[in-house]
Design a protein around this motif. Structure first.
Motif, PDB file in Angstrom:
ATOM      1  N   PRO A 120       0.819  -1.216   0.000  1.00 36.99           N
ATOM      2  CA  PRO A 120       0.000   0.000   0.000  1.00 36.99           C
ATOM      3  C   PRO A 120       0.852   1.264   0.000  1.00 36.99           C
ATOM      4  CG  PRO A 120       0.113  -0.908   2.203  1.00 36.99           C
ATOM      5  CD  PRO A 120       0.821  -1.877   1.294  1.00 36.99           C
ATOM      6  N   SER A 121       0.265   2.320  -0.460  1.00 37.77           N
ATOM      7  CA  SER A 121       0.904   3.632  -0.397  1.00 37.77           C
ATOM      8  C   SER A 121       0.791   4.144   1.036  1.00 37.77           C
ATOM      9  CB  SER A 121       0.190   4.599  -1.342  1.00 37.77           C
ATOM     10  OG  SER A 121       0.585   5.916  -1.056  1.00 37.77           O
ATOM     11  N   PHE A 122       1.821   4.812   1.488  1.00 38.67           N
ATOM     12  CA  PHE A 122       1.772   5.407   2.813  1.00 38.67           C
ATOM     13  C   PHE A 122       1.605   6.916   2.730  1.00 38.67           C
ATOM     14  CE2 PHE A 122       3.615   1.283   3.563  1.00 38.67           C
ATOM     15  CZ  PHE A 122       2.867   0.856   4.639  1.00 38.67           C
ATOM     16  N   ASP A 123       1.168   7.376   1.558  1.00 39.29           N
ATOM     17  CA  ASP A 123       0.847   8.789   1.414  1.00 39.29           C
ATOM     18  C   ASP A 123      -0.387   9.093   2.256  1.00 39.29           C
ATOM     19  OD1 ASP A 123       2.913   9.115  -0.407  1.00 39.29           O
ATOM     20  OD2 ASP A 123       1.617   8.667  -2.137  1.00 39.29           O
ATOM     21  N   PRO A 124      -0.468  10.311   2.801  1.00 38.86           N
ATOM     22  CA  PRO A 124      -1.651  10.656   3.604  1.00 38.86           C
ATOM     23  C   PRO A 124      -2.939  10.464   2.796  1.00 38.86           C
ATOM     24  CG  PRO A 124       0.011  12.368   3.761  1.00 38.86           C
ATOM     25  CD  PRO A 124       0.472  11.418   2.701  1.00 38.86           C
ATOM     26  N   ILE A 125      -3.956   9.973   3.468  1.00 40.30           N
ATOM     27  CA  ILE A 125      -5.263   9.771   2.851  1.00 40.30           C
ATOM     28  C   ILE A 125      -5.992  11.118   2.830  1.00 40.30           C
ATOM     29  CG2 ILE A 125      -7.513   8.637   3.133  1.00 40.30           C
ATOM     30  CD1 ILE A 125      -5.289   6.722   2.338  1.00 40.30           C
ATOM     31  N   VAL A 126      -6.599  11.431   1.717  1.00 39.26           N
ATOM     32  CA  VAL A 126      -7.412  12.638   1.618  1.00 39.26           C
ATOM     33  C   VAL A 126      -8.859  12.186   1.455  1.00 39.26           C
ATOM     34  CG1 VAL A 126      -7.890  14.734   0.312  1.00 39.26           C
ATOM     35  CG2 VAL A 126      -5.527  13.952   0.572  1.00 39.26           C
ATOM     36  N   LEU A 127      -9.654  12.391   2.506  1.00 38.94           N
ATOM     37  CA  LEU A 127     -11.067  12.032   2.442  1.00 38.94           C
ATOM     38  C   LEU A 127     -11.860  13.225   1.927  1.00 38.94           C
ATOM     39  CD1 LEU A 127     -11.600  10.206   5.866  1.00 38.94           C
ATOM     40  CD2 LEU A 127     -11.348   9.180   3.603  1.00 38.94           C
ATOM     41  N   LYS A 128     -12.585  13.019   0.860  1.00 41.56           N
ATOM     42  CA  LYS A 128     -13.455  14.070   0.351  1.00 41.56           C
ATOM     43  C   LYS A 128     -14.751  14.050   1.148  1.00 41.56           C
ATOM     44  CE  LYS A 128     -11.552  13.816  -4.255  1.00 41.56           C
ATOM     45  NZ  LYS A 128     -11.730  13.383  -5.626  1.00 41.56           N
ATOM     46  N   PRO A 129     -15.237  15.220   1.566  1.00 37.45           N
ATOM     47  CA  PRO A 129     -16.510  15.238   2.302  1.00 37.45           C
ATOM     48  C   PRO A 129     -17.596  14.497   1.529  1.00 37.45           C
ATOM     49  CG  PRO A 129     -15.491  17.392   2.360  1.00 37.45           C
ATOM     50  CD  PRO A 129     -14.684  16.562   1.389  1.00 37.45           C
ATOM     51  N   ASP A 130     -18.362  13.690   2.242  1.00 36.51           N
ATOM     52  CA  ASP A 130     -19.452  12.944   1.626  1.00 36.51           C
ATOM     53  C   ASP A 130     -20.506  12.667   2.693  1.00 36.51           C
ATOM     54  OD1 ASP A 130     -21.187  11.372   0.199  1.00 36.51           O
ATOM     55  OD2 ASP A 130     -19.741   9.764  -0.208  1.00 36.51           O
ATOM     56  N   VAL A 131     -21.555  13.467   2.684  1.00 39.33           N
ATOM     57  CA  VAL A 131     -22.656  13.274   3.628  1.00 39.33           C
ATOM     58  C   VAL A 131     -23.951  12.953   2.882  1.00 39.33           C
ATOM     59  CG1 VAL A 131     -21.619  14.660   5.468  1.00 39.33           C
ATOM     60  CG2 VAL A 131     -23.087  15.763   3.777  1.00 39.33           C
ATOM     61  N   GLU A 132     -23.815  12.524   1.625  1.00 37.27           N
ATOM     62  CA  GLU A 132     -24.970  12.118   0.828  1.00 37.27           C
ATOM     63  C   GLU A 132     -25.491  10.771   1.309  1.00 37.27           C
ATOM     64  OE1 GLU A 132     -26.379  14.121  -1.495  1.00 37.27           O
ATOM     65  OE2 GLU A 132     -24.870  15.571  -0.832  1.00 37.27           O
ATOM     66  N   ALA A 133     -26.717  10.431   0.940  1.00 30.76           N
ATOM     67  CA  ALA A 133     -27.313   9.146   1.304  1.00 30.76           C
ATOM     68  C   ALA A 133     -26.395   8.007   0.858  1.00 30.76           C
ATOM     69  CB  ALA A 133     -28.688   9.005   0.672  1.00 30.76           C
ATOM     70  N   GLN A 134     -26.277   6.989   1.713  1.00 35.21           N
ATOM     71  CA  GLN A 134     -25.414   5.842   1.426  1.00 35.21           C
ATOM     72  C   GLN A 134     -26.258   4.573   1.396  1.00 35.21           C
ATOM     73  OE1 GLN A 134     -22.083   6.257   0.790  1.00 35.21           O
ATOM     74  NE2 GLN A 134     -22.448   8.450   1.030  1.00 35.21           N
ATOM     75  N   LYS A 135     -25.979   3.725   0.413  1.00 30.80           N
ATOM     76  CA  LYS A 135     -26.733   2.485   0.265  1.00 30.80           C
ATOM     77  C   LYS A 135     -26.017   1.353   0.986  1.00 30.80           C
ATOM     78  CE  LYS A 135     -29.178  -0.262  -3.145  1.00 30.80           C
ATOM     79  NZ  LYS A 135     -30.128  -0.675  -2.158  1.00 30.80           N
ATOM     80  N   GLY A 136     -26.746   0.671   1.861  1.00 27.50           N
ATOM     81  CA  GLY A 136     -26.244  -0.523   2.523  1.00 27.50           C
ATOM     82  C   GLY A 136     -26.649  -1.750   1.723  1.00 27.50           C
ATOM     83  N   GLU A 137     -26.596  -2.918   2.358  1.00 23.00           N
ATOM     84  CA  GLU A 137     -26.943  -4.163   1.677  1.00 23.00           C
ATOM     85  C   GLU A 137     -28.428  -4.238   1.319  1.00 23.00           C
ATOM     86  OE1 GLU A 137     -24.860  -6.614   0.600  1.00 23.00           O
ATOM     87  OE2 GLU A 137     -23.298  -5.219   1.177  1.00 23.00           O
ATOM     88  N   ASN A 138     -29.306  -3.779   2.238  1.00 30.94           N
ATOM     89  CA  ASN A 138     -30.736  -3.864   1.937  1.00 30.94           C
ATOM     90  C   ASN A 138     -31.520  -2.648   2.421  1.00 30.94           C
ATOM     91  OD1 ASN A 138     -30.916  -4.324   4.693  1.00 30.94           O
ATOM     92  ND2 ASN A 138     -31.951  -6.300   4.525  1.00 30.94           N
ATOM     93  N   THR A 139     -30.832  -1.543   2.631  1.00 28.33           N
ATOM     94  CA  THR A 139     -31.507  -0.294   2.982  1.00 28.33           C
ATOM     95  C   THR A 139     -30.571   0.875   2.715  1.00 28.33           C
ATOM     96  OG1 THR A 139     -32.889   0.775   4.658  1.00 28.33           O
ATOM     97  CG2 THR A 139     -30.859  -0.203   5.425  1.00 28.33           C
ATOM     98  N   THR A 140     -31.131   2.059   2.644  1.00 31.77           N
ATOM     99  CA  THR A 140     -30.358   3.273   2.423  1.00 31.77           C
ATOM    100  C   THR A 140     -30.406   4.115   3.685  1.00 31.77           C
ATOM    101  OG1 THR A 140     -30.823   3.249   0.059  1.00 31.77           O
ATOM    102  CG2 THR A 140     -30.206   5.373   1.008  1.00 31.77           C
ATOM    103  N   MET A 141     -29.293   4.777   3.981  1.00 31.33           N
ATOM    104  CA  MET A 141     -29.223   5.623   5.169  1.00 31.33           C
ATOM    105  C   MET A 141     -28.910   7.052   4.737  1.00 31.33           C
ATOM    106  SD  MET A 141     -26.849   5.201   8.575  1.00 31.33           S
ATOM    107  CE  MET A 141     -27.971   4.259   9.601  1.00 31.33           C
ATOM    108  N   GLU A 142     -29.723   7.981   5.248  1.00 30.69           N
ATOM    109  CA  GLU A 142     -29.498   9.406   5.012  1.00 30.69           C
ATOM    110  C   GLU A 142     -28.996  10.029   6.308  1.00 30.69           C
ATOM    111  OE1 GLU A 142     -33.290  10.887   3.747  1.00 30.69           O
ATOM    112  OE2 GLU A 142     -33.123   9.957   1.765  1.00 30.69           O
ATOM    113  N   LEU A 143     -28.177  11.071   6.185  1.00 28.36           N
ATOM    114  CA  LEU A 143     -27.593  11.741   7.349  1.00 28.36           C
ATOM    115  C   LEU A 143     -27.966  13.208   7.350  1.00 28.36           C
ATOM    116  CD1 LEU A 143     -25.608  12.114   9.743  1.00 28.36           C
ATOM    117  CD2 LEU A 143     -23.772  12.301   8.041  1.00 28.36           C
TER     118      LEU A 143
END
Length: 177
Positions: A58-81
């Motif tokens: 793996p790369s050991f470069d710092p991880i850059v997380l892009k903001p993401d607060v949109e609805a996320q789909k699980g295995e059998n349901t969707t979750m909104e935040l």
């Protein structure tokens, strides 16, 4: 990118054991969250490196997380935040309201309606929470106080109709100006 909330088995000698197969080579952060009898809640962390071929390093470069607060789909349901405040601030209480669609058939998983793990993008800060308000319906609430200005990956695990769902959001947290 990988998250699993599990409870280990207590061996006769007092050690905790859990067998797993990591999904791919790389670096993994293991967190042990426990409350010893007569003690105080504790969270310990260890880093494990899973070997692989030269192409798998793996790369050991710092991880850059892009903001993401949109609805996320699980295995059998969707979750909104929904966040309150909309922009979380270091050291201030943030209400995380999660809405499930559909929500019929919700079941407790490992003794709680949901488990939430938040980790800062540099893996220094970690938080493990259960909802302060949930009843198996379509909404659950968590209160979180983020310790530093970072982007946090927030995983939520819950069970619906016998199926374990894992969703993740990336929440940016800022300093009070």
């Amino acid at each position: 990118t990988f998250f699993a909330h599990v409870h280990p088995t207590l061996a006769k000698d007092g050690t905790l054991r859990y067998e797993t197969a990591f999904p791919k080579p790389g670096m993994y952060r293991l967190l042990g969250d426990f409350y010893p009898t007569g003690g105080v809640p504790q969270l310990i962390a260890e880093t494990v490196f899973v070997p692989g071929s030269a192409e798998d390093i793996p790369s050991f470069d710092p991880i850059v997380l892009k903001p993401d607060v949109e609805a996320q789909k699980g295995e059998n349901t969707t979750m909104e935040l929904e966040l309150s405040p909309v922009q979380p601030i270091v050291g201030e209480k943030t209400l995380l309201e999660f809405k499930l669609k559909p929500a019929d058939g919700m079941e407790k998983y490992l003794g709680a309606w949901a488990h939430m793990m938040a980790a800062s993008d540099d893996l220094v800060d970690t938080l493990h929470e259960h909802p302060f308000s949930a009843d198996g319906g379509d909404t659950m609430y968590f209160n979180v106080i983020f310790p530093r200005a970072r982007t946090y990956r927030v995983w939520v695990q819950f069970q619906r109709k016998g199926v374990l769902n894992t969703v993740a959001f990336n929440i940016p947290v800022t300093e009070l100006k």
